[in-house]
Design a protein around this motif. Sequence first.
Motif, short mmCIF file in Angstrom:
data_model
loop_
_atom_site.label_atom_id
_atom_site.label_comp_id
_atom_site.label_asym_id
_atom_site.label_seq_id
_atom_site.Cartn_x
_atom_site.Cartn_y
_atom_site.Cartn_z
N ARG A 144 4.25 -72.17 35.25
CA ARG A 144 5.59 -72.75 35.11
C ARG A 144 6.64 -72.00 35.94
NH1 ARG A 144 5.26 -76.59 31.31
NH2 ARG A 144 3.57 -76.41 29.78
N TYR A 145 6.35 -71.81 37.22
CA TYR A 145 7.31 -71.20 38.13
C TYR A 145 8.12 -72.29 38.83
CZ TYR A 145 4.42 -67.13 37.31
OH TYR A 145 3.73 -66.12 36.70
N ARG A 146 9.35 -71.99 39.14
CA ARG A 146 10.24 -72.99 39.72
C ARG A 146 9.76 -73.43 41.10
NH1 ARG A 146 16.61 -71.92 39.84
NH2 ARG A 146 16.20 -72.19 37.60
N ARG A 147 9.43 -72.48 41.95
CA ARG A 147 9.05 -72.83 43.32
C ARG A 147 8.06 -71.80 43.87
NH1 ARG A 147 13.84 -72.76 45.39
NH2 ARG A 147 14.38 -74.88 44.78
N PRO A 148 6.79 -71.89 43.50
CA PRO A 148 5.80 -70.92 44.01
C PRO A 148 5.73 -70.97 45.53
CG PRO A 148 4.89 -72.20 42.20
CD PRO A 148 6.17 -72.88 42.60
N ALA A 149 5.78 -69.81 46.15
CA ALA A 149 5.81 -69.75 47.61
C ALA A 149 4.42 -69.49 48.17
CB ALA A 149 6.76 -68.64 48.06
N PHE A 150 4.10 -70.17 49.25
CA PHE A 150 2.86 -69.91 49.97
C PHE A 150 3.05 -68.65 50.81
CE2 PHE A 150 0.33 -71.19 53.95
CZ PHE A 150 -0.77 -70.45 53.54
N PRO A 151 2.26 -67.61 50.59
CA PRO A 151 2.47 -66.33 51.29
C PRO A 151 1.84 -66.32 52.69
CG PRO A 151 0.66 -66.12 49.75
CD PRO A 151 1.20 -67.52 49.57
N GLU A 152 2.25 -67.25 53.54
CA GLU A 152 1.62 -67.36 54.85
C GLU A 152 1.83 -66.12 55.70
OE1 GLU A 152 1.58 -70.15 58.89
OE2 GLU A 152 2.69 -70.81 57.12
N ALA A 153 3.05 -65.58 55.73
CA ALA A 153 3.31 -64.40 56.56
C ALA A 153 2.46 -63.22 56.12
CB ALA A 153 4.79 -64.05 56.50
N GLU A 154 2.35 -63.02 54.80
CA GLU A 154 1.55 -61.91 54.28
C GLU A 154 0.07 -62.12 54.59
OE1 GLU A 154 3.82 -63.59 52.68
OE2 GLU A 154 5.24 -62.23 51.69
N LEU A 155 -0.37 -63.37 54.50
CA LEU A 155 -1.77 -63.70 54.80
C LEU A 155 -2.09 -63.41 56.25
CD1 LEU A 155 -4.33 -64.96 53.54
CD2 LEU A 155 -3.41 -67.21 54.15
N ARG A 156 -1.19 -63.79 57.15
CA ARG A 156 -1.42 -63.55 58.57
C ARG A 156 -1.37 -62.06 58.90
NH1 ARG A 156 -1.93 -67.90 61.62
NH2 ARG A 156 -1.20 -69.93 60.87
N GLU A 157 -0.56 -61.31 58.18
CA GLU A 157 -0.51 -59.86 58.41
C GLU A 157 -1.81 -59.19 57.96
OE1 GLU A 157 2.26 -55.96 57.23
OE2 GLU A 157 2.60 -57.90 56.26
N ALA A 158 -2.38 -59.69 56.87
CA ALA A 158 -3.60 -59.09 56.34
C ALA A 158 -4.84 -59.43 57.15
CB ALA A 158 -3.80 -59.52 54.88
N ALA A 159 -4.86 -60.60 57.76
CA ALA A 159 -6.08 -61.10 58.40
C ALA A 159 -6.71 -60.13 59.40
CB ALA A 159 -5.81 -62.46 59.04
N PRO A 160 -5.95 -59.58 60.36
CA PRO A 160 -6.60 -58.66 61.31
C PRO A 160 -7.11 -57.39 60.66
CG PRO A 160 -4.21 -58.73 61.64
CD PRO A 160 -4.55 -59.83 60.70
N LEU A 161 -6.48 -56.95 59.58
CA LEU A 161 -6.96 -55.77 58.87
C LEU A 161 -8.26 -56.10 58.13
CD1 LEU A 161 -3.55 -54.56 57.38
CD2 LEU A 161 -4.72 -53.66 59.40
N LEU A 162 -8.31 -57.28 57.52
CA LEU A 162 -9.51 -57.70 56.81
C LEU A 162 -10.67 -57.93 57.77
CD1 LEU A 162 -7.90 -60.20 54.28
CD2 LEU A 162 -8.90 -57.97 53.74
N ARG A 163 -10.35 -58.35 58.98
CA ARG A 163 -11.40 -58.62 59.97
C ARG A 163 -12.18 -57.36 60.32
NH1 ARG A 163 -8.08 -61.23 63.69
NH2 ARG A 163 -7.88 -62.84 62.09
N LYS A 164 -11.53 -56.22 60.21
CA LYS A 164 -12.18 -54.95 60.56
C LYS A 164 -12.81 -54.27 59.34
CE LYS A 164 -8.78 -54.12 64.22
NZ LYS A 164 -7.67 -53.22 64.67
N ALA A 165 -12.61 -54.83 58.16
CA ALA A 165 -13.07 -54.17 56.93
C ALA A 165 -14.50 -54.57 56.58
CB ALA A 165 -12.14 -54.51 55.77
N ARG A 166 -15.18 -53.67 55.91
CA ARG A 166 -16.46 -54.00 55.29
C ARG A 166 -16.14 -54.61 53.92
NH1 ARG A 166 -21.15 -49.69 53.25
NH2 ARG A 166 -22.63 -51.27 52.52
N LEU A 167 -16.72 -55.78 53.63
CA LEU A 167 -16.42 -56.51 52.40
C LEU A 167 -17.71 -56.70 51.61
CD1 LEU A 167 -14.12 -59.24 53.98
CD2 LEU A 167 -13.37 -57.19 52.78
N THR A 168 -17.73 -56.19 50.37
CA THR A 168 -18.95 -56.28 49.56
C THR A 168 -18.61 -56.63 48.11
OG1 THR A 168 -18.88 -53.89 49.10
CG2 THR A 168 -20.20 -54.61 50.98
N GLU A 169 -19.65 -57.02 47.36
CA GLU A 169 -19.52 -57.41 45.96
C GLU A 169 -20.47 -56.60 45.09
OE1 GLU A 169 -20.11 -61.67 45.76
OE2 GLU A 169 -19.33 -61.87 47.81
#
Length: 276
Positions: A144-169
């Motif tokens: 019930r938020y008035r206007r949830p924002a799509f965090p596009e700028a934050e997503l684009r900032e994270a992408a190159p950092l995530l590209r270099k990371a090792r990702l595991t589960e």
Amino acid sequence: MTIPNYRPFLKWPGGKRRLVPLLASQAQWPARRVVEPFCGSAVFSLSIAAAGLVDEVWLNDINSDLINLFRVAAFELDPLVQICAGLFVPENNTAERYYYWRKVFNNESDPLQRAALFIYLNRHGYNGLCRFSASGSFNVPFGRYRRPAFPEAELREAAPLLRKARLTELGFEAVLEQCTAGDVVYCDPPYVPLSATASFTAYAPAAPFRSEEQAHLALCAGEAARRGATVVVSNHDTPETRQIYGKHITETIAVRRNISCKGNQRAKAAEIIAVF
């Protein structure tokens, strides 16, 4: 040492954005690698990576949807942004549409679609909680938020950092047993509950994080430290955590909790930081 004010693209209960400088002060930098066995929004590691303080990043979490999202953000960013843009529209900010998309998410198998829906649910659901039923279904209610924002700028900032990371589960034990000299490890596990009714330890379709796991984490942290790693752990300040971490506790702090939907009801909770 200057650490950029990195903004994570996910809302995350217990997020450590404001604590990054204090947590970073517990270790020596630069380091070979930063490791998070319970990465959550990954704000600590990505802040350290953005500052250029490490050569490698290892992000791990048993929440497979979280790690899937990081992989998709790293390697399918533009399609992800395009799908998210279609989800973040006013007509999808209603309870009826939220529960429709939640049902779609719970039946979706395509990694790209599931990643986009995970962001939608994270921003439209109650306080960014990530909770699954015993059967594995995402079950967080509408926020019930008035206007949830799509965090596009934050997503684009994270992408190159995530590209270099090792990702595991992996389980945290499997991560910590691979940590050695040159590694700075930050462990932000599901916290010891402050009361019998305040437990929130199953944010992935897996067994809850109980007292036995809390004690085992401290044991694994100590073993990694004996191999030369620096291991920083945070948790609630309780008699149980003081018994578990004892002499390793370096800081006690008061942190504002963000689970209540009303800002004036978000009280501060005491936390400890332990270093091995």
